[in-house]
Design an enzyme around this catalytic site. Structure first.
Site, PDB file in Angstrom:
ATOM      1  N   SER A  77       0.813  -1.220   0.000  1.00 29.70           N
ATOM      2  CA  SER A  77       0.000   0.000   0.000  1.00 29.70           C
ATOM      3  C   SER A  77       0.844   1.266   0.000  1.00 29.70           C
ATOM      4  O   SER A  77       0.447   2.277  -0.594  1.00 29.70           O
ATOM      5  CB  SER A  77      -0.962   0.003   1.194  1.00 29.70           C
ATOM      6  N   HIS A 126       1.975   4.701   4.340  1.00 32.15           N
ATOM      7  CA  HIS A 126       1.037   5.329   3.410  1.00 32.15           C
ATOM      8  C   HIS A 126       1.410   6.780   3.154  1.00 32.15           C
ATOM      9  O   HIS A 126       1.512   7.221   2.004  1.00 32.15           O
ATOM     10  CB  HIS A 126      -0.390   5.258   3.979  1.00 32.15           C
TER      11      HIS A 126
END
Length: 250
Positions: free
Chosen positions: A160, A214
Site C-alpha cells: 500500500s 502510506h
C-alpha cells in the site's frame, strides 16, 4: 483678452494644424496568447498495462507461500523472513525494504491492494511509461518503508505504501499539467481519493495498519509526479487534442 478676441474674429488667421499622434507600443493591444489544445488523457490508454500487471503478478507470487501454508507457524515464519523490522534492517538485512512491499497478510489484503494498483498503475503507466511506473512504485515503497521504520519498529508488510506513491505520482501529474490535460471520467479520480482517504482513516483507527508507510509513499509519489517528465506529453500529436466542444463542457 482683447487681443485674443480680435485674432479669433479675423477670418484670415490660419487655424493651427493638430500635432500628429505618436503611437507607442504600450498603446497597442497585446495579442492574446494562443490557448494550447487540451490532451484527451483517456485516448489511447491501455487497459492491460504490462508493468502494472507484472507488479501484480510479483505480489501474487510472494503471497503463494502464505496461501499454501498449512499451519500458523509457517505463515509467521514467512513474515519473519520478509517483513520490515527495524531491528533486522539495522542489523544489515536491507533487502527487507524490498520484500516487505510485496508481502501481504491475507487474501483480502492482497486483492484490495491489487485492485487499487491496477487503477493507479494504468493511469501512471499511460502518463509516464512502464519503466518509470516501476521506478515510482519502488522509490515510493522505499520511502514509505523508511518513514515506517522511523515511526515504529515493525513488523510491517504490504504494497500500500508503494501504491500510495503511484497514486501521488498521478495526482502530481494532473496538478502540474492541469492546463493541458483533460480527464473525461473524473469519477476515477474521486474513487482513488476515496480509497486513499479510507486507507488513511483506517490507519488512524486501527493500530495494525502502517499509516506511516502510506503517508511516506504518498508524499514521495507527489514529488516524483511533479518532477518526472511525462512520456504522454513528449509525444503529443494533433489527434490527441480535445475538440473545442469537449473543452467547454468541463
Amino acid at each position: 483678452m482683447g487681443t485674443q478676441a480680435m485674432a479669433d474674429d479675423n477670418p484670415d488667421t490660419p487655424t493651427p494644424e493638430p500635432s500628429p499622434l505618436v503611437i507607442t507600443e504600450d498603446m497597442l493591444a497585446s495579442p492574446s496568447a494562443p490557448t494550447p489544445p487540451l490532451i484527451d488523457f483517456e485516448r489511447g490508454m491501455c487497459w492491460t498495462p504490462a508493468m502494472t500487471l507484472g507488479l501484480s503478478v510479483l505480489n501474487i507470487c510472494f503471497f503463494i507461500p502464505v496461501f499454501l501454508a498449512e499451519k500458523p507457524e509457517q505463515i509467521l515464519d514467512v513474515f519473519l523472513k520478509t517483513a520490515l523490522i527495524r531491528e533486522k534492517v539495522l542489523a544489515g538485512e536491507i533487502w527487507r525494504m524490498i520484500t516487505s512491499m510485496f508481502m501481504h497478510v491475507d487474501l483480502s489484503h492482497l486483492l484490495g491492494n491489487m485492485a487499487a494498483l491496477y487503477i493507479v498503475g494504468m493511469a501512471c503507466e499511460h502518463a509516464f511509461g512502464p519503466w518509470q511506473t516501476v521506478l515510482v512504485f519502488l522509490l515510493a515503497g522505499l520511502c514509505g518503508g523508511f518513514v515506517s521504520l522511523l515511526v515504529h519498529p515493525g513488523p510491517s508488510v504490504g504494497a500500500s505504501g508503494a501504491i500510495f506513491g503511484v497514486l501521488g505520482c498521478a495526482v502530481g501529474f494532473f496538478w502540474r499539467h492541469r492546463r493541458v490535460v483533460h480527464l473525461r471520467d473524473k469519477r476515477i479520480g474521486l474513487a482513488l481519493f476515496a480509497w486513499a482517504g479510507y486507507q488513511i482513516v483506517i490507519g488512524v483507527m486501527e493500530p495494525m495498519v502502517d499509516n506511516a508507510a502510506h503517508v511516506g509513499g504518498l508524499v514521495a509519489g507527489l514529488v516524483i509526479g511533479c518532477l518526472l517528465r511525462p512520456r504522454l506529453l513528449a509525444g503529443l500529436e494533433p489527434s490527441h487534442a480535445v475538440p473545442t466542444a469537449m473543452q467547454n463542457s468541463g
